[in-house]
Design an enzyme around this catalytic site. Structure first.
Site, PDB file in Angstrom:
ATOM      1  N   CYS A  40       0.903  -1.179  -0.279  1.00  0.00           N
ATOM      2  CA  CYS A  40       0.373   0.190  -0.004  1.00  0.00           C
ATOM      3  C   CYS A  40       0.560   1.429   0.315  1.00  0.00           C
ATOM      4  O   CYS A  40       0.658   2.138   0.134  1.00  0.00           O
ATOM      5  CB  CYS A  40      -1.493   0.413   1.158  1.00  0.00           C
ATOM      6  SG  CYS A  40      -0.615  -0.613   2.651  1.00  0.00           S
ATOM      7  N   HIS A  88      -9.822   3.478   0.190  1.00  0.00           N
ATOM      8  CA  HIS A  88      -8.269   2.660  -0.278  1.00  0.00           C
ATOM      9  C   HIS A  88      -7.957   1.748  -0.853  1.00  0.00           C
ATOM     10  O   HIS A  88      -7.787   0.756  -0.881  1.00  0.00           O
ATOM     11  CB  HIS A  88      -7.928   2.225   1.415  1.00  0.00           C
ATOM     12  CG  HIS A  88      -5.603   1.435   1.175  1.00  0.00           C
ATOM     13  ND1 HIS A  88      -5.308   2.024   0.331  1.00  0.00           N
ATOM     14  CD2 HIS A  88      -5.652   0.757   2.151  1.00  0.00           C
ATOM     15  CE1 HIS A  88      -3.963   1.204   1.483  1.00  0.00           C
ATOM     16  NE2 HIS A  88      -4.051   0.589   2.197  1.00  0.00           N
TER      17      HIS A  88
END
Length: 382
Positions: A93, A334
Site C-alpha cells: 500500500c 483505500h
C-alpha cells in the site's frame, strides 16, 4: 542542498474516483482504470507546459495483479507510443508513492526526461491466486519463522500495544468522514478527478450520519476495538502525476511540487502500522525540515488505530488541521497500489491548486504491510 527550482517537480496530478470493491468501478480492470488517468495527466501537462511532454517512462504501483506490467499496458493504452516503456512497482500500500519516488530518483540521477508515475488497483477484478490448487488471499509479507499478521490483525495488535481506545478510533474516523464531506460540498475534489463515464464520475460519497453508525459496528475481533467503521474500505481507483526537472535551465518554470526528499524504511513486521512515522522523520531530516514547518500532511489512513499510532509517535495532534484536511482513506477508501499516489494528488490540490505560496511544505506517507514505511517531502514552487 539542491535549490528547489532544480529538483524533480510534479506539474500535473489527477486521480479517478474511488469506489468500494464490488461497487461502482467493479467492472473496470486495472488497464481501464490506469489508462484514463495517465492520459489525463499527459493532457494536463501539455496544457501547462505548452507542448506535449516527451515521456521517458510510466511507473505505476500495483499490489494485486493482474501482472503483465500494468504500467507498460497503461502507457500503450494512453497513446504515448510504443517507445515509452513501463515499470510496475510493488511496495504494497505504499506502491503509488514509491513509484513517484522512483520516477523522481531517475530524474535526479541525470535522466532529465519527464515521467508519469502513480498507482492503480482494481481489487474488484484482482485474480484469484493459488498454490497447488489452494487459493490464498495474499502472499507472505515475511519469511517462515517471522510474525506475519494480516493487516487488520496487525492494526488490532497495534491498538492494544499502544492502548488506543475504540473511542479515539471512532472519533478519528468520524473526523475524516466529516472533512471529506465538506470537501465534496465545496468542490475541492473536482479539478483532480478524471470522471469515468458510465462507471463513476465522483467518489462514492463519504458515509452520512457517521456518529449514528459508528457505535453500531461490532468489533472485528473478540474484545477488540477495530470495527468496519474505523477501518478503511478496500477500494478500486488510480492516480498519477507528471514529474519533470524544474528550473529555467531545464525548460520548466511551471508551478508545482518540488520533491525535496524521500525515505523508505523498515520496521517490525509484527507492528507494520507504525512504519510511516520513522519514514516521515527520516525524509524530513534529509530535507532539513522540522515537523512544525510542514503545512500539509497526507498519511494513508488504512486504519484509525494505525494512523493514531503514527501521529502519537510524531507528536502530532489527531485533530491537527494540517492532517488530511479533506479527509483520507477512512472516508474515501483505500485502493492499495494507488493510495500513496492519491496522497500526492491530494497534496497537489491542497497546495498548488489551492494557491499556497512558494516554499510551503507538504508530506505524503504510508505504512506498509510487512513492516515498511514510505514518505516524501514536497515544496511548493511557483
Amino acid at each position: 542542498m539542491t535549490e528547489s527550482h532544480a529538483l524533480p517537480r510534479i506539474v500535473a496530478a489527477r486521480r479517478t474516483p474511488i469506489a468500494t470493491r464490488g461497487r461502482a468501478l467493479a467492472a473496470l480492470t486495472v488497464e481501464q482504470l490506469a489508462v484514463p488517468v495517465v492520459r489525463a495527466v499527459h493532457d494536463d501537462a501539455t496544457h501547462v507546459l505548452g507542448l506535449p511532454p516527451v515521456v521517458a517512462d510510466v511507473v505505476l504501483g500495483n499490489c494485486m495483479g493482474p501482472g503483465g506490467n500494468p504500467a507498460r499496458v497503461a502507457a500503450l493504452g494512453a497513446g504515448l507510443g510504443f517507445t515509452v516503456p513501463g515499470l510496475t512497482v510493488d511496495r504494497q500500500c505504499g506502491s503509488g508513492l514509491a513509484a513517484i519516488i522512483e520516477a523522481s530518483t531517475a530524474i535526479s540521477a541525470g535522466d532529465h526526461r519527464p515521467r508519469i508515475a502513480g498507482g492503480v488497483e482494481s481489487a474488484s477484478t484482482a485474480p484469484t491466486r493459488s498454490v497447488d490448487g489452494v487459493a490464498y488471499a495474499r502472499a507472505p509479507f515475511a519469511p517462515a519463522g517471522w510474525h506475519d499478521p494480516d493487516m487488520t490483525r496487525a492494526a488490532e495488535d497495534l491498538a492494544e500495544h499502544d492502548g488506543i481506545s475504540r473511542e479515539r478510533q471512532d472519533a478519528y474516523a468520524a473526523r475524516s468522514t466529516h472533512r471529506a464531506a465538506s470537501a465534496v460540498a465545496a468542490g475541492r475534489f473536482t479539478d483532480e478527478l478524471v470522471p469515468l463515464v458510465g462507471a463513476a464520475e465522483q467518489d462514492e460519497a463519504p458515509r452520512s450520519g457517521i456518529e449514528r453508525l459508528l457505535p453500531r459496528f461490532t468489533p472485528l475481533f473478540t474484545d477488540g476495538s477495530l470495527t468496519a467503521g474505523n477501518t478503511c474500505r478496500v477500494s478500486d481507483g488510480a492516480a498519477a502525476v507528471l514529474v519533470v526537472l524544474g528550473g529555467p535551465a531545464h525548460g520548466s518554470t511551471t508551478p508545482g511540487l518540488a520533491v525535496r526528499a524521500h525515505a523508505v524504511v523498515g520496521c517490525d513486521p509484527a507492528l507494520p502500522g507504525i512504519g510511516a512515522a520513522p519514514a516521515i522523520l527520516d525524509a524530513l531530516d534529509r530535507a532539513g525540515v522540522d515537523l512544525a514547518q510542514v503545512a500539509a500532511f497526507e498519511i494513508v489512513e488504512a486504519f484509525a488505530a494505525q494512523t493514531l499510532a503514527v501521529l502519537d509517535r510524531l507528536g502530532v495532534a489527531e485533530d491537527d488541521e494540517r492532517l488530511c484536511a479533506d479527509g483520507g482513506a477512512l472516508a474515501l477508501g483505500h485502493p492499495w497500489g494507488a493510495s500513496g499516489a492519491v496522497a500526492v494528488v491530494r497534496l497537489f490540490s491542497r497546495l498548488v491548486r489551492g494557491g499556497a505560496p512558494a516554499g510551503t511544505i507538504g508530506v505524503a506517507a504510508a505504512s506498509v504491510g510487512g513492516g515498511l514505511g514510505v514518505a516524501a517531502v514536497f515544496e511548493v514552487v511557483r
